[in-house]
Design a protein around this motif. Structure first.
Motif, PDB file in Angstrom:
ATOM      1  N   ASP A  10       0.806  -1.226   0.000  1.00  0.00           N
ATOM      2  CA  ASP A  10       0.000   0.000   0.000  1.00  0.00           C
ATOM      3  C   ASP A  10       0.836   1.271   0.000  1.00  0.00           C
ATOM      4  O   ASP A  10       0.358   2.318  -0.443  1.00  0.00           O
ATOM      5  CB  ASP A  10      -0.949   0.015   1.204  1.00  0.00           C
ATOM      6  N   LEU A  11       2.056   1.212   0.499  1.00  0.00           N
ATOM      7  CA  LEU A  11       2.924   2.392   0.553  1.00  0.00           C
ATOM      8  C   LEU A  11       4.096   2.303  -0.420  1.00  0.00           C
ATOM      9  O   LEU A  11       4.957   3.177  -0.435  1.00  0.00           O
ATOM     10  CB  LEU A  11       3.459   2.583   1.979  1.00  0.00           C
ATOM     11  N   ASP A  12       4.123   1.256  -1.215  1.00  0.00           N
ATOM     12  CA  ASP A  12       5.204   1.034  -2.166  1.00  0.00           C
ATOM     13  C   ASP A  12       5.248   2.173  -3.187  1.00  0.00           C
ATOM     14  O   ASP A  12       4.222   2.763  -3.521  1.00  0.00           O
ATOM     15  CB  ASP A  12       4.971  -0.297  -2.884  1.00  0.00           C
ATOM     16  N   ALA A  13       6.437   2.448  -3.670  1.00  0.00           N
ATOM     17  CA  ALA A  13       6.620   3.470  -4.700  1.00  0.00           C
ATOM     18  C   ALA A  13       5.814   3.089  -5.935  1.00  0.00           C
ATOM     19  O   ALA A  13       5.533   1.911  -6.177  1.00  0.00           O
ATOM     20  CB  ALA A  13       8.106   3.587  -5.058  1.00  0.00           C
ATOM     21  N   GLN A  14       5.439   4.059  -6.710  1.00  0.00           N
ATOM     22  CA  GLN A  14       4.718   3.859  -7.964  1.00  0.00           C
ATOM     23  C   GLN A  14       3.403   3.109  -7.757  1.00  0.00           C
ATOM     24  O   GLN A  14       2.983   2.319  -8.598  1.00  0.00           O
ATOM     25  CB  GLN A  14       5.592   3.126  -8.974  1.00  0.00           C
ATOM     26  N   ASN A  90      -3.430   6.411  -6.821  1.00  0.00           N
ATOM     27  CA  ASN A  90      -2.350   6.909  -5.976  1.00  0.00           C
ATOM     28  C   ASN A  90      -1.271   7.637  -6.763  1.00  0.00           C
ATOM     29  O   ASN A  90      -0.161   7.830  -6.279  1.00  0.00           O
ATOM     30  CB  ASN A  90      -1.743   5.754  -5.166  1.00  0.00           C
ATOM     31  N   GLY A  91      -1.603   8.024  -8.008  1.00  0.00           N
ATOM     32  CA  GLY A  91      -0.694   8.865  -8.770  1.00  0.00           C
ATOM     33  C   GLY A  91       0.283   8.157  -9.677  1.00  0.00           C
ATOM     34  O   GLY A  91       1.153   8.801 -10.270  1.00  0.00           O
ATOM     35  N   TRP A  92       0.182   6.843  -9.806  1.00  0.00           N
ATOM     36  CA  TRP A  92       1.102   6.125 -10.687  1.00  0.00           C
ATOM     37  C   TRP A  92       0.818   6.487 -12.135  1.00  0.00           C
ATOM     38  O   TRP A  92      -0.323   6.525 -12.578  1.00  0.00           O
ATOM     39  CB  TRP A  92       0.958   4.620 -10.486  1.00  0.00           C
ATOM     40  N   ASP A  93       1.874   6.762 -12.888  1.00  0.00           N
ATOM     41  CA  ASP A  93       1.769   7.068 -14.308  1.00  0.00           C
ATOM     42  C   ASP A  93       2.538   5.986 -15.065  1.00  0.00           C
ATOM     43  O   ASP A  93       3.748   5.839 -14.875  1.00  0.00           O
ATOM     44  CB  ASP A  93       2.370   8.451 -14.584  1.00  0.00           C
ATOM     45  N   PRO A  94       1.863   5.218 -15.911  1.00  0.00           N
ATOM     46  CA  PRO A  94       2.538   4.125 -16.607  1.00  0.00           C
ATOM     47  C   PRO A  94       3.549   4.566 -17.670  1.00  0.00           C
ATOM     48  O   PRO A  94       4.324   3.754 -18.151  1.00  0.00           O
ATOM     49  CB  PRO A  94       1.391   3.339 -17.248  1.00  0.00           C
ATOM     50  N   GLU A  95       3.553   5.853 -18.004  1.00  0.00           N
ATOM     51  CA  GLU A  95       4.519   6.339 -18.987  1.00  0.00           C
ATOM     52  C   GLU A  95       5.912   6.359 -18.369  1.00  0.00           C
ATOM     53  O   GLU A  95       6.106   6.797 -17.236  1.00  0.00           O
ATOM     54  CB  GLU A  95       4.140   7.747 -19.445  1.00  0.00           C
ATOM     55  N   LEU A  96       6.895   5.902 -19.136  1.00  0.00           N
ATOM     56  CA  LEU A  96       8.276   5.913 -18.676  1.00  0.00           C
ATOM     57  C   LEU A  96       8.822   7.330 -18.739  1.00  0.00           C
ATOM     58  O   LEU A  96       8.576   8.068 -19.688  1.00  0.00           O
ATOM     59  CB  LEU A  96       9.150   5.009 -19.527  1.00  0.00           C
ATOM     60  N   SER A  97       9.591   7.677 -17.720  1.00  0.00           N
ATOM     61  CA  SER A  97      10.272   8.965 -17.757  1.00  0.00           C
ATOM     62  C   SER A  97      11.679   8.764 -18.308  1.00  0.00           C
ATOM     63  O   SER A  97      12.090   7.642 -18.588  1.00  0.00           O
ATOM     64  CB  SER A  97      10.336   9.562 -16.337  1.00  0.00           C
TER      65      SER A  97
END
Length: 100
Positions: A10-14, A90-97
């Motif tokens: 639940d608190l993991d990044a991404q 939770n704000g995850w964006d599947p696009e690669l930066s």
């Protein structure tokens, strides 16, 4: 040496869309851990042990979800859809930066 533990799915990044998050979700898929288990407080050793079980469980299906039997495939899709929804909320964006 600093001892660290996993923050939990639940608190993991991404939004949980990390390698460890996948291991946890695949642990749910194959019934190694209950779907209520998020891995909070787990050590590297505990995660590695689950990874080894999950890896072995995927081998008969060549690690390809479409090769899962129908009941596991249905469970896999449900788990992944729920995870994607939560991650996006939770704000995850599947696009690669540029850093990925």
């Amino acid at each position: 040496m600093k001892h660290t533990s996993y923050v939990g799915l639940d608190l993991d990044a991404q939004g949980g869309m990390t390698h460890i998050g996948k291991i946890i979700r695949d642990g749910w898929l194959f019934g190694f851990i209950p779907e209520t288990e998020t891995g909070t407080g787990w050590t590297h050793t505990q995660i590695q042990m689950l990874y080894e079980k999950v890896f072995a469980a995927w081998e008969p299906y060549a690690h390809i979800p479409s090769r899962l039997p129908p009941e596991l495939k249905e469970k896999y899709l449900r788990i992944q859809e729920d995870a994607l929804k939560r991650a996006r909320e939770n704000g995850w964006d599947p696009e690669l930066s540029d850093d990925d």
